[in-house]
Design an enzyme around this catalytic site. Sequence first.
Site, short mmCIF file in Angstrom:
data_model
loop_
_atom_site.label_atom_id
_atom_site.label_comp_id
_atom_site.label_asym_id
_atom_site.label_seq_id
_atom_site.Cartn_x
_atom_site.Cartn_y
_atom_site.Cartn_z
N GLY A 252 0.84 -1.21 0.00
CA GLY A 252 0.00 0.00 0.00
C GLY A 252 0.86 1.25 0.00
CB VAL B 149 16.98 9.66 -6.54
CG1 VAL B 149 17.55 10.39 -7.75
CG2 VAL B 149 16.02 8.55 -6.98
CG ASP C 290 5.50 -6.98 8.01
OD1 ASP C 290 4.52 -6.88 7.26
OD2 ASP C 290 5.43 -7.23 9.23
N GLY C 291 5.41 -7.37 4.28
CA GLY C 291 5.19 -8.30 3.18
C GLY C 291 6.25 -8.08 2.09
CB SER C 292 7.60 -4.98 0.63
OG SER C 292 6.29 -4.48 0.55
CB THR D 15 2.91 0.50 6.08
OG1 THR D 15 1.55 0.31 6.49
CG2 THR D 15 3.81 0.07 7.22
CB ILE D 16 -0.84 4.66 6.80
CG1 ILE D 16 -1.83 3.53 6.45
CG2 ILE D 16 -0.58 5.55 5.61
CD1 ILE D 16 -3.25 4.03 6.17
CG ASP D 17 -1.42 -0.38 8.23
OD1 ASP D 17 -2.24 0.53 8.05
OD2 ASP D 17 -1.36 -1.40 7.52
CG ASP E 74 1.51 -3.13 10.05
OD1 ASP E 74 2.38 -2.48 9.44
OD2 ASP E 74 0.69 -3.86 9.47
NE ARG F 284 -2.10 -5.03 5.83
CZ ARG F 284 -2.50 -5.18 4.57
NH1 ARG F 284 -3.27 -6.18 4.25
NH2 ARG F 284 -2.14 -4.34 3.63
NE ARG G 175 -16.24 10.45 34.67
CZ ARG G 175 -15.02 10.50 35.18
NH1 ARG G 175 -14.17 11.42 34.78
NH2 ARG G 175 -14.65 9.64 36.08
CE LYS H 71 -17.46 12.90 24.89
NZ LYS H 71 -16.68 14.10 24.62
NE ARG I 208 -27.21 9.11 10.91
CZ ARG I 208 -28.31 9.07 11.67
NH1 ARG I 208 -28.39 8.22 12.68
NH2 ARG I 208 -29.33 9.87 11.41
O1 F6P Z 1 -1.34 -1.41 4.83
C1 F6P Z 1 -1.96 -0.21 4.53
C2 F6P Z 1 -3.46 -0.41 4.38
O2 F6P Z 1 -4.05 0.83 4.07
C3 F6P Z 1 -4.16 -1.06 5.57
O3 F6P Z 1 -4.40 -0.15 6.61
C4 F6P Z 1 -5.39 -1.60 4.92
O4 F6P Z 1 -5.87 -2.72 5.65
C5 F6P Z 1 -4.90 -2.03 3.57
O5 F6P Z 1 -3.72 -1.30 3.31
C6 F6P Z 1 -5.88 -1.79 2.44
O6 F6P Z 1 -5.33 -2.31 1.29
P1 F6P Z 1 -5.88 -1.99 -0.18
O7 F6P Z 1 -5.47 -0.59 -0.54
O8 F6P Z 1 -5.24 -3.01 -1.04
O9 F6P Z 1 -7.38 -2.09 -0.11
#
Ligand code: F6P
Length: 322
Positions: A15, A28, A107-109, A129-131, A133, A175, A215, A217, A247
């Site tokens: 991602g 670069v 880490d998949g990469s 990665t934004i996660d 993780d 994820r 409280r 809210k 919602r």
């Molecule tokens: O690993 C980044 C991420 O955005 C996760 O937070 C999310 O689960 C996943 O990729 C979504 O993947 P895709 O863009 O393939 O739907």
Amino acid sequence: MIDGKKCIGILTSGGDAPGMNDAIRAVVRTALHNDMIPMGIIKGYNGLLEKNYKIMDSASVSNILKKGGTILFTARCKEFYEAKYREIAYQNALEAGMDGLVVIGGDGSYNGARYLSELGLPCIGIPGTIDNDIACTEYTIGFDTAMNTIVEAVDRLNDTSQSHLRCTVVEVMGRHAGHMALNTGVACGAVAIVTEEAPLDINQICERIFHAMERGKHHYIIMVSEGVGETERMARDIQSLTGIDTRASILGHVQRGGSPTLRDRVVASEMGNYAVHLLAQGIGNRVVAMKDNKIVDYDIQEALQMKKGLDMNLYRVMEEII
Ligand code: F6P
């Protein structure tokens, strides 16, 4: 080698994450500064299989510091699970003159980088990665930007939630990791944060809502990590158990876009620079990481075996300041 100079390939995989472009730029420019030739590989490992790469110069990374996404494009390459395709990628890299490769991704990469290193092409992973993780590192490129995007979105949701005296259940990405939900939940004043690592059942969530109600809210944000799932159903159950109009809001891929924050720009620049210096010394099979706020590196295999949990102290803080 190309014309007697070391050539370094660079690709982004998995991602996309804000800050990847800053890491590409750093790779670069550092390569050029050290008299090496940078070669951009298009669409992750697929580019190695399809021989889709191009030599980059300083101008090819001009003006990308503030750009979200990745100028090299990215993909998750299924073929790389098979040894025969990894061998083709390795041969193509050699034929193109690459002496090393920088892989920016999750880490998949890194598995792909490990396999190519074993075949003989030194590879360095950079956590993008934004996660957040990736166990071996305290920080991954994109985490800060994505969380700031979430905070901005939830502040807006909070305005409408407050006006209607509602409860809003917000699902954020991550994820199977709850780092984004936890941090943004604290930052946005969520009354409950639900992650896979620290799950809450529907009664516990409602208890927290009633506790906040006692409280004074009148509106409530519940932050849920995507791995928990069933966000819409959670909203329906909260409404029927509490009587509060509720919602669900699933933020989705908006979290992955946008201009990187200062933190992501700086960390990406440092990590990109560090990766090239490892390759310049002929070192491969490593992943760049952050430890105690400093840039370090680990063996890829070792890095892949590490474990990282949620910051439970932050959880505790959140519970005390609802
Ligand atoms: O690993 C980044 C991420 O955005 C996760 O937070 C999310 O689960 C996943 O990729 C979504 O993947 P895709 O863009 O393939 O739907």
